[in-house]
Design a protein around this motif. Structure first.
Motif: not given
Lengths: 290, 591
Positions: A39-41, A44
């Motif tokens: 989810n972080f990617e 981004q």
């Protein structure tokens, strides 16, 4: 007639086609890529469609999750099962009843046939989703049909006219002498359908079955509206949307949503890749011969 | 094995066409009966009636004294062979032949035994496992024959079975069929338009024309003694030549003067020897009744267009301004003048209406079994106008027709445009309201109405123009039958809509384009209100259905068009009628 195109014309045409392909494929590629990202990617951003270190954790997490979407005790596997049940029921209804009614309309001779047929065909021009949504919900809930069977019945009946149209077009190509021969050989009106017409209309019924399966699998509106009473009956497509609010952290879990979407879409994509000839053939057959 | 008796059998189609106009026929048990006639004379219809595929409008069909009218085909124990074979494509040859026995729920061993038996009789044992599409025409027809034979029918019906085959195959199958007939002793009824086939195969033949039997008899009887010029012309190739003649009665004989030649008929050959001097008649001479002669009593013709056909030569002979076919024997024929005579004993004589004047010549070895009754109905007046013209023609004629038609469409147009607009404007105001009570202002209403009216106008004009164009087309192109006409039209419209839907992906596009938004909005809104008061609206739905049906019946055969065009406005009206109390309850009208 062979149609020839000039070179500039060809170039323009190809540019156009490539554009359409890109527009169609970008969301798909993005979904596929995002389903193996964290989810972080995803948050981004960036133009990279696939991450450097793809992970299948999202799929594992979605599949193994115990509280997906609306219900507390249903898993993703349950929703898949629901989708399969609803779609298969729809297909059974469609194949059985469409073939029967097309045979009756095409070969039968009963008073009021034409009027009935045109009224039936008239329903093709009423958008089933928006115009009849409210009445359908009311009727099904009054009849106690707000369950998986009800969804299958509604999906079968709202697609009835166009399926009938295709099947009747195909039946027209089966010579009526065949019916006469069968009648002489001792068949009744019903057994002509069962022993002669049904086996002969296999190709078009396969097409219709495929299309209804696809339509039913991908249908969002009806299952969402009708299966609110028992949310563990909900189908895959509805459950996928609910994924956005799961995960616990409060933030939208795009990675899980994308993995869920991929899981929901895959069966259809695979089915289409295997059977795409049948999709196209059946539709063109109905169009030309109808 | 059955004797088939037809008495006064008629078949009239729904549109009034008479296919069979009173046929009396006796087909003896075990005979090979051939129905012969040109295409469209009703012989296939007659066969289908005997099989039970077509209903009998009038008269009776009896099998061995049992009336079978209205009986299902399977109860009649007939078998039929079709021109286009009609094999079941998804079954192999074995299962095709076994099909009738399966329908009769016979045991597997019995089916197997019978299928093998019939297959060996027809020499198709080597193709039992193949699918019909891999077979040649001759093989297909053998399979079809086998399928018909396997159930041991009492009457065997054949509808031009060999018409699609090449001549050599046809010949082979014909002799096979005759052998089968000799072996099974079953009653065969064979339909054909080929006179040579009829002459070769039939024990007895019946010549049909325009739904009536002209003559029945053995092939030679009919050939030698045709009752009229039609039968004379239909049997024998080349065709019998008809010459106008005038009769000159003498003491013992009557002379027929045909211009080129004179024929002498003894008086005892005449049905009624009392002929008037100079009475007009027609002489029928078969082309092979002309012979070459050196006799000065003959007449000289100019021969042309010679076709040598082995022992005989076909040629066109011209005498003065008349030319006719002759079939001459012998060698050394060349184009140019030639002296001919006519074999008088073979000549035929008909009255002016084409009925034979001569008594039948006895033909040896042929028992006379059935004699056709006399038929005396007038040819029904054929109404070849289209359904449209027929329908309106019953009310109006000529320019009235046109005027009324236009008036009708004017009314339709006004209806199409105004009613939805008015109703929608009303509904818009009602549905737009969010609070419990709404103040209804006529000013607002008219504003909404105007807006909807102009929108509808465009859609209405398009729809009306389509209707009008179609009506005019139907009027002036009467050849196109009504059903085909509007199916074509609706098909085109539907196809266009399909295309639009495919291209735009907007399901409702056609509706927007045709009658525009008002109707759909209205329907949606009315539905919401209607369903929430389901009890109240049930009568409305019933009323709508009844009105549709009534309008449809009244405007037959154009009901489909009308139903579709009126459907929306009518539904709207009825819905509003029932929604009105709701409006009254919630809306306070202010002048």
């Amino acid at each position: 007639m062979h149609f020839r195109m000039s070179t500039p014309g060809k170039i323009i045409m190809y540019i156009f086609l490539v554009l359409i392909v890109i527009i169609t494929l970008v969301p798909l590629v993005y979904t596929a890529g995002a389903s193996v990202k964290t989810n972080f990617e995803i948050a981004q951003g960036g133009i990279k469609p696939f991450p450097d270190h793809p992970t299948l954790d999202n799929f594992k997490q979605v599949w193994g999750m115990n509280s997906v979407g609306l219900s507390n005790n249903a898993t993703y596997a349950d929703y898949t099962k629901n989708s399969v049940i609803v779609s298969l029921m729809t297909v059974c209804f469609v194949v059985f009843f469409t073939s029967m009614s097309a045979y009756c309309f095409q070969r039968g001779n009963f008073p009021g046939r034409d009027i009935l047929y045109w009224i039936f065909m008239g329903t093709m021009f009423v958008a089933a989703g928006s115009v009849t949504m409210f009445p359908l919900m009311q009727i099904t809930s009054k009849l106690g049909l707000n369950n998986r069977l009800g969804v299958a019945i509604v999906q079968f009946s709202t697609a009835g006219a166009s399926n009938l149209f295709l099947t009747m077009g195909y039946l027209k190509t089966i010579s009526k002498d065949m019916d006469d021969a069968a009648r002489i050989d001792g068949c009744s009106f019903f057994s002509i359908w069962w022993r002669i017409i049904l086996p002969l209309s296999k190709p078009i019924l396969a097409t219709i079955a495929l299309m209804s399966f696809r339509g039913s699998w991908n249908n969002y509106l009806m299952p969402m509206l009708m299966l609110t009473k028992r949310s563990e009956w909900t189908t895959l497509v509805v459950a996928v949307v609910k994924l956005q609010s799961t995960g616990g952290s409060g933030a939208t879990q795009y990675n899980l949503m994308m993995a869920g979407t991929m899981l929901a879409a895959m069966p259809m994509v695979i089915l289409f890749l295997i059977m795409n000839k049948m999709f196209v053939q059946g539709i063109t057959q109905g169009a030309v011969k109808g | 094995m059955a004797k088939v008796i037809l008495s006064g059998v008629r078949r009239t189609y729904e549109d009034g066409t008479e296919a069979v106009r009173g046929v009396d026929l006796t087909i003896e048990d075990g005979s090979f009966f051939v129905l012969l006639g040109p295409s469209g004379c009703g012989k296939t219809t007659l066969l289908r009636m005997i099989a039970g595929l077509d209903p009998v409008t009038e008269g009776t069909i009896e099998f061995d004294g049992r009336c079978v009218n209205g009986e299902e085909p399977k109860k009649r124990n007939t078998a039929m062979v079709f021109q286009n074979y009609s094999l079941y494509p998804d079954r192999n040859v074995y299962r095709n032949i076994a099909f009738p026995l399966e329908s009769l729920h016979r045991k597997a061993e019995e089916i197997d035994r019978k299928v093998t038996e019939v297959a060996s009789l027809l020499d198709i044992t080597n193709i039992l496992n193949r699918k019909p599409r891999t077979l040649s025409g001759g093989q297909k027809q053998r399979v079809a024959l086998a399928r018909a034979l396997v159930r041991e029918p009492s009457v065997f019906l054949l509808d031009e079975p060999f018409a699609n085959l090449d001549p050599s195959m046809r010949k082979a199958l014909r002799s096979d069929l005759l052998a089968i007939h000799a072996k099974t002793k079953c009653t065969f009824l064979y339909v054909t338009h080929d006179q040579a086939e009829a002459m070769e195969m039939g024990d007895r033949i019946a010549v049909m024309k325009e739904g009536k039997i002209e003559q029945t008899g053995s092939p030679m009887e009919v050939f030698r003694n045709p009752v009229n010029t039609f039968v004379a012309g239909f049997l024998g190739r080349p065709k019998t030549e008809i010459f106008p003649a005038s009769l000159l009665p003498g003491e013992k004989s009557i002379l027929a003067d045909c211009g080129a030649f004179r024929l002498t008929f003894p008086k005892e050959r005449f049905r009624d020897p009392a002929v008037l001097d100079g009475e007009k008649a027609q002489a029928g001479i078969r082309p092979d009744s002309f012979v070459r002669t050196e006799d000065p009593a003959g007449f000289t013709v100019i021969l042309s267009d010679l076709h040598k056909m082995g022992a005989k030569t076909e040629a066109v002979a011209s005498f003065e301004d008349r030319s006719f076919h002759v079939l001459l024997g012998g060698e050394g024929l060349t184009e140019g003048p030639l002296r001919l005579a006519v074999r008088e004993e073979e000549a035929l004589l008909f009255d002016e209406d084409g009925r034979s004047l001569l008594l039948p010549v006895p033909v040896e070895d042929v028992p006379v079994r059935a004699v056709p009754k006399a038929f005396s109905e007038d040819a029904a007046e054929q109404d070849d106008r289209s359904g449209f013209a027929r329908f309106f023609g019953t009310f109006f004629s000529g320019w009235w027709d046109l005027l009324m038609l236009n008036l009708l469409f004017l009314v339709s147009c006004i209806g199409i445009i105004t009613i939805p607009a008015a109703v929608t404007a009303m509904c818009r105001i009602v549905i737009a309201m969010e609070e419990e009570e709404v103040y209804f202002l006529w000013k607002d209403y008219w504003k909404a109405f105007r807006k909807d009216f102009f929108r509808s106008l465009l859609g209405g004009v398009i729809l009306a123009a389509l209707l009008y164009a179609f009506a005019q087309a139907g009027r002036f192109y009467g050849q196109l039958s009504a059903t085909r006409g509007y199916l074509l039209f609706l098909g085109a419209v539907m196809f266009g809509m399909f295309l639009l839907v495919c291209i735009t992906g907007i399901w409702f596009f056609p509706m927007h384009a045709m009658v525009d938004l008002p109707v759909t909005t209205l329907l949606r809104n009315a539905f919401v209100l209607a369903v929430s008061n389901l009890k109240k609206t049930l009568p409305a739905i019933a009323a709508a259905i009844v009105s549709f049906v009534l309008i449809g019946v009244m405007l037959w055969p154009y009901s489909v068009l009308y139903i579709i065009s009126y459907m929306f406005s009518l539904t709207a009206l009825i819905c509003v009628w029932f929604v009105y109390p709701e409006i009254r309850r919630r809306v306070i009208i202010k002048e």
